[in-house]
Each structure stands twice: as C-alpha cells, then as structure tokens.
Design a protein around this motif. Structure first.
Motif, PDB file in Angstrom:
ATOM      1  N   SER A  20       0.655  -1.058   0.085  1.00  0.00           N
ATOM      2  CA  SER A  20       0.000   0.075  -0.043  1.00  0.00           C
ATOM      3  C   SER A  20       0.944   1.297  -0.127  1.00  0.00           C
ATOM      4  O   SER A  20       0.469   2.177  -0.606  1.00  0.00           O
ATOM      5  CB  SER A  20      -1.041  -0.100   1.091  1.00  0.00           C
ATOM      6  OG  SER A  20      -1.685   1.318   1.371  1.00  0.00           O
ATOM      7  N   ASP A  21       1.962   1.401   0.903  1.00  0.00           N
ATOM      8  CA  ASP A  21       2.841   2.419   0.811  1.00  0.00           C
ATOM      9  C   ASP A  21       3.547   2.672  -0.626  1.00  0.00           C
ATOM     10  O   ASP A  21       3.999   3.520  -0.953  1.00  0.00           O
ATOM     11  CB  ASP A  21       3.824   2.269   1.987  1.00  0.00           C
ATOM     12  CG  ASP A  21       3.181   2.347   3.204  1.00  0.00           C
ATOM     13  OD1 ASP A  21       2.336   3.289   3.460  1.00  0.00           O
ATOM     14  OD2 ASP A  21       3.436   1.752   4.171  1.00  0.00           O
ATOM     15  N   HIS A  25      -2.495   4.555  -1.180  1.00  0.00           N
ATOM     16  CA  HIS A  25      -3.310   3.925  -0.291  1.00  0.00           C
ATOM     17  C   HIS A  25      -4.910   3.805  -0.916  1.00  0.00           C
ATOM     18  O   HIS A  25      -5.405   2.789  -0.437  1.00  0.00           O
ATOM     19  CB  HIS A  25      -3.563   4.578   0.941  1.00  0.00           C
ATOM     20  CG  HIS A  25      -2.205   4.870   1.682  1.00  0.00           C
ATOM     21  ND1 HIS A  25      -1.672   5.796   2.374  1.00  0.00           N
ATOM     22  CD2 HIS A  25      -1.233   3.795   2.007  1.00  0.00           C
ATOM     23  CE1 HIS A  25      -0.711   5.579   3.132  1.00  0.00           C
ATOM     24  NE2 HIS A  25      -0.213   4.319   2.653  1.00  0.00           N
ATOM     25  N   ARG A  26      -5.282   4.510  -1.741  1.00  0.00           N
ATOM     26  CA  ARG A  26      -6.544   4.502  -2.535  1.00  0.00           C
ATOM     27  C   ARG A  26      -6.411   3.297  -3.314  1.00  0.00           C
ATOM     28  O   ARG A  26      -7.468   2.650  -3.330  1.00  0.00           O
ATOM     29  CB  ARG A  26      -6.813   5.940  -3.395  1.00  0.00           C
ATOM     30  CG  ARG A  26      -8.009   5.859  -3.977  1.00  0.00           C
ATOM     31  CD  ARG A  26      -8.408   7.000  -4.665  1.00  0.00           C
ATOM     32  NE  ARG A  26      -7.369   6.974  -5.730  1.00  0.00           N
ATOM     33  CZ  ARG A  26      -7.749   7.431  -7.012  1.00  0.00           C
ATOM     34  NH1 ARG A  26      -8.885   7.617  -7.261  1.00  0.00           N
ATOM     35  NH2 ARG A  26      -6.852   7.314  -7.879  1.00  0.00           N
ATOM     36  N   THR A  69      -4.910  -0.417   5.265  1.00  0.00           N
ATOM     37  CA  THR A  69      -4.911   0.739   4.200  1.00  0.00           C
ATOM     38  C   THR A  69      -5.668   1.903   4.415  1.00  0.00           C
ATOM     39  O   THR A  69      -5.363   3.001   4.255  1.00  0.00           O
ATOM     40  CB  THR A  69      -5.042   0.079   2.878  1.00  0.00           C
ATOM     41  OG1 THR A  69      -4.180  -0.945   2.394  1.00  0.00           O
ATOM     42  CG2 THR A  69      -4.919   1.272   1.749  1.00  0.00           C
ATOM     43  N   TYR A  73      -4.581   5.669   5.043  1.00  0.00           N
ATOM     44  CA  TYR A  73      -5.149   6.970   4.267  1.00  0.00           C
ATOM     45  C   TYR A  73      -5.578   7.931   5.331  1.00  0.00           C
ATOM     46  O   TYR A  73      -5.483   9.015   5.006  1.00  0.00           O
ATOM     47  CB  TYR A  73      -6.348   6.076   3.357  1.00  0.00           C
ATOM     48  CG  TYR A  73      -6.782   7.371   2.445  1.00  0.00           C
ATOM     49  CD1 TYR A  73      -6.331   7.488   1.115  1.00  0.00           C
ATOM     50  CD2 TYR A  73      -7.928   8.150   2.924  1.00  0.00           C
ATOM     51  CE1 TYR A  73      -6.812   8.650   0.467  1.00  0.00           C
ATOM     52  CE2 TYR A  73      -8.521   9.212   2.317  1.00  0.00           C
ATOM     53  CZ  TYR A  73      -7.823   9.402   0.856  1.00  0.00           C
ATOM     54  OH  TYR A  73      -8.536  10.432   0.166  1.00  0.00           O
ATOM     55  N   ASP A  76      -2.690   9.838   6.682  1.00  0.00           N
ATOM     56  CA  ASP A  76      -2.049  10.877   5.768  1.00  0.00           C
ATOM     57  C   ASP A  76      -2.788  11.942   5.812  1.00  0.00           C
ATOM     58  O   ASP A  76      -2.270  12.979   5.249  1.00  0.00           O
ATOM     59  CB  ASP A  76      -1.982  10.096   4.376  1.00  0.00           C
ATOM     60  CG  ASP A  76      -0.837   8.963   4.081  1.00  0.00           C
ATOM     61  OD1 ASP A  76       0.147   9.062   5.386  1.00  0.00           O
ATOM     62  OD2 ASP A  76      -0.561   8.409   3.253  1.00  0.00           O
ATOM     63  N   ARG A  77      -4.291  12.095   5.973  1.00  0.00           N
ATOM     64  CA  ARG A  77      -5.129  13.153   5.334  1.00  0.00           C
ATOM     65  C   ARG A  77      -5.688  13.827   6.641  1.00  0.00           C
ATOM     66  O   ARG A  77      -5.972  14.923   6.220  1.00  0.00           O
ATOM     67  CB  ARG A  77      -6.097  12.612   4.673  1.00  0.00           C
ATOM     68  CG  ARG A  77      -5.706  11.634   3.441  1.00  0.00           C
ATOM     69  CD  ARG A  77      -6.154  11.826   2.315  1.00  0.00           C
ATOM     70  NE  ARG A  77      -6.860  12.992   1.877  1.00  0.00           N
ATOM     71  CZ  ARG A  77      -6.110  13.733   0.800  1.00  0.00           C
ATOM     72  NH1 ARG A  77      -4.905  13.412   0.398  1.00  0.00           N
ATOM     73  NH2 ARG A  77      -6.763  14.718   0.221  1.00  0.00           N
ATOM     74  N   GLU A 137      -5.872  10.429  -4.028  1.00  0.00           N
ATOM     75  CA  GLU A 137      -4.639   9.619  -3.651  1.00  0.00           C
ATOM     76  C   GLU A 137      -3.784  10.416  -2.642  1.00  0.00           C
ATOM     77  O   GLU A 137      -3.736  11.521  -2.569  1.00  0.00           O
ATOM     78  CB  GLU A 137      -3.749   9.176  -4.782  1.00  0.00           C
ATOM     79  CG  GLU A 137      -2.665   7.995  -4.384  1.00  0.00           C
ATOM     80  CD  GLU A 137      -3.126   6.848  -3.842  1.00  0.00           C
ATOM     81  OE1 GLU A 137      -3.211   6.758  -2.475  1.00  0.00           O
ATOM     82  OE2 GLU A 137      -3.515   5.811  -4.446  1.00  0.00           O
ATOM     83  N   SER A 138      -3.240   9.409  -1.523  1.00  0.00           N
ATOM     84  CA  SER A 138      -2.036  10.155  -0.609  1.00  0.00           C
ATOM     85  C   SER A 138      -1.193  10.762  -1.521  1.00  0.00           C
ATOM     86  O   SER A 138      -0.421  10.227  -2.238  1.00  0.00           O
ATOM     87  CB  SER A 138      -2.066   9.091   0.362  1.00  0.00           C
ATOM     88  OG  SER A 138      -3.086   8.851   1.243  1.00  0.00           O
ATOM     89  N   GLN A 141       3.022   9.048   0.063  1.00  0.00           N
ATOM     90  CA  GLN A 141       3.072   7.506   0.071  1.00  0.00           C
ATOM     91  C   GLN A 141       4.372   7.217   0.096  1.00  0.00           C
ATOM     92  O   GLN A 141       4.651   6.131   0.366  1.00  0.00           O
ATOM     93  CB  GLN A 141       2.168   6.986  -1.098  1.00  0.00           C
ATOM     94  CG  GLN A 141       2.520   7.406  -2.506  1.00  0.00           C
ATOM     95  CD  GLN A 141       1.767   6.925  -3.663  1.00  0.00           C
ATOM     96  OE1 GLN A 141       0.625   6.940  -3.294  1.00  0.00           O
ATOM     97  NE2 GLN A 141       2.159   6.359  -4.816  1.00  0.00           N
TER      98      GLN A 141
END
Length: 168
Positions: A20-21, A25-26, A69, A73, A76-77, A137-138, A141
């Motif tokens: 995922s990284d 993540h999306r 994931t 996500y 990250d946000r 998307e992040s 990542q």
C-alpha cells in the motif's frame, strides 16, 4: 473452521501494508475491496466446503489489505490532533454495522436464504471500491520508504512489542 481460516490470513497484513505504501493507499484500498467482494461472492455461490474455504480466504486477504490501508489513508489526510477522533468514528461504524447489519442480514437469510447476504455484501464491496475513485490519492505515500521494509520493522522494538501484544 472457515472463520478461523479467514482470520488466520491476517498474518500477511504487513506485506500488504508495505504494498500500500508503494502503490498508494487509495489504489490498495480499492484492491482490498475487490478481493473482499470476490471472496464474498464465491462464498455466496459455493456448493461445497472447498469453494467456501476459498471464498473465506479471499475475504480474509481483502480485509487484510483494506483495513490497514484505510487507517493509513486517514493518517495521511487527517491532522494529528484529530486523528484519534476520526479513527474512533471508523471503529464505531464497524460496530454499528454489526449491531444494525447483522439483524438485517438475519431477516434477509430468513426471507431469501443464507447465500443472499454474501452476495449482497460482495456487491456492496464492489460499490465501495467504485466509491474509492472519488477520493484523492495520498500525496505522502513515498515518505519513509526505508522504514517500511520488514528488516527495519525487526529493528523497531516498539513495533515488535505492539505486534506481539496484538497477536496475543
């Protein structure tokens, strides 16, 4: 035994976290939901234990991809000061899904049969994967790529202690 098989697949979740990284993540969350949906549909159409076992394994893999994931996500946000609250809301939604969804699935089983919830939830997982397209998307990542390697994890005693505690 089928539920144990599904849950046992969770030991591979760290490998999917690293994936995922790398890919985002999306995209990984979408993959997790698609695998989950396929597993649920296979279980819903299974006429024997072997096919049901494959379906349960796929649902375990899909969950092992999606859940970490999703949390990554969010991490990250969402600003650090609000992250606990947002993560708590996610946990509450899973609890409410069980409290509300399980009785509804019981009614559906009574009306249609035991296969129906697997098929409906499989289709819902595909719908969720489609909704993931609406998310950005992040951007972060690729930060700390070295820290995400399994060798780095082995050197992090806090991470090992947390994983051991969660396992127990």
């Amino acid at each position: 035994l089928l539920v144990s098989l599904r849950n046992g697949v969770g030991v591979v979740a760290p490998a999917f976290g690293a994936m995922s990284d790398r890919v985002g993540h999306r995209r990984s969350a979408m993959l997790g939901l698609v695998v989950l949906g396929i597993g649920l549909l296979i279980t819903g159409i299974a006429s024997g234990l072997g096919l049901a076992a494959i379906g349960f394994i796929l649902t375990g893999i899909g969950s092992a991809i999606f859940i970490p994931t999703l949390l990554a996500y969010v991490s990250d946000r969402v600003p650090f000061a609000r992250r606990g609250r947002v993560t708590g809301v996610i946990e509450i939604t899973w609890g409410l899904a069980g409290m509300i969804g399980v009785p509804i699935m019981g009614l559906i089983i009574t009306a249609i049969g035991w296969r129906a919830p697997f098929i409906l939830l499989g289709l819902a997982a595909f719908g969720g994967a489609g909704l993931m397209l609406l998310l950005e998307e992040s951007r972060e990542q690729y930060i700390l790529r070295e820290a995400l390697k399994l060798a780095a994890l082995r050197r992090n005693h806090s991470a090992i202690a947390f994983i051991a505690t969660w396992f127990l």
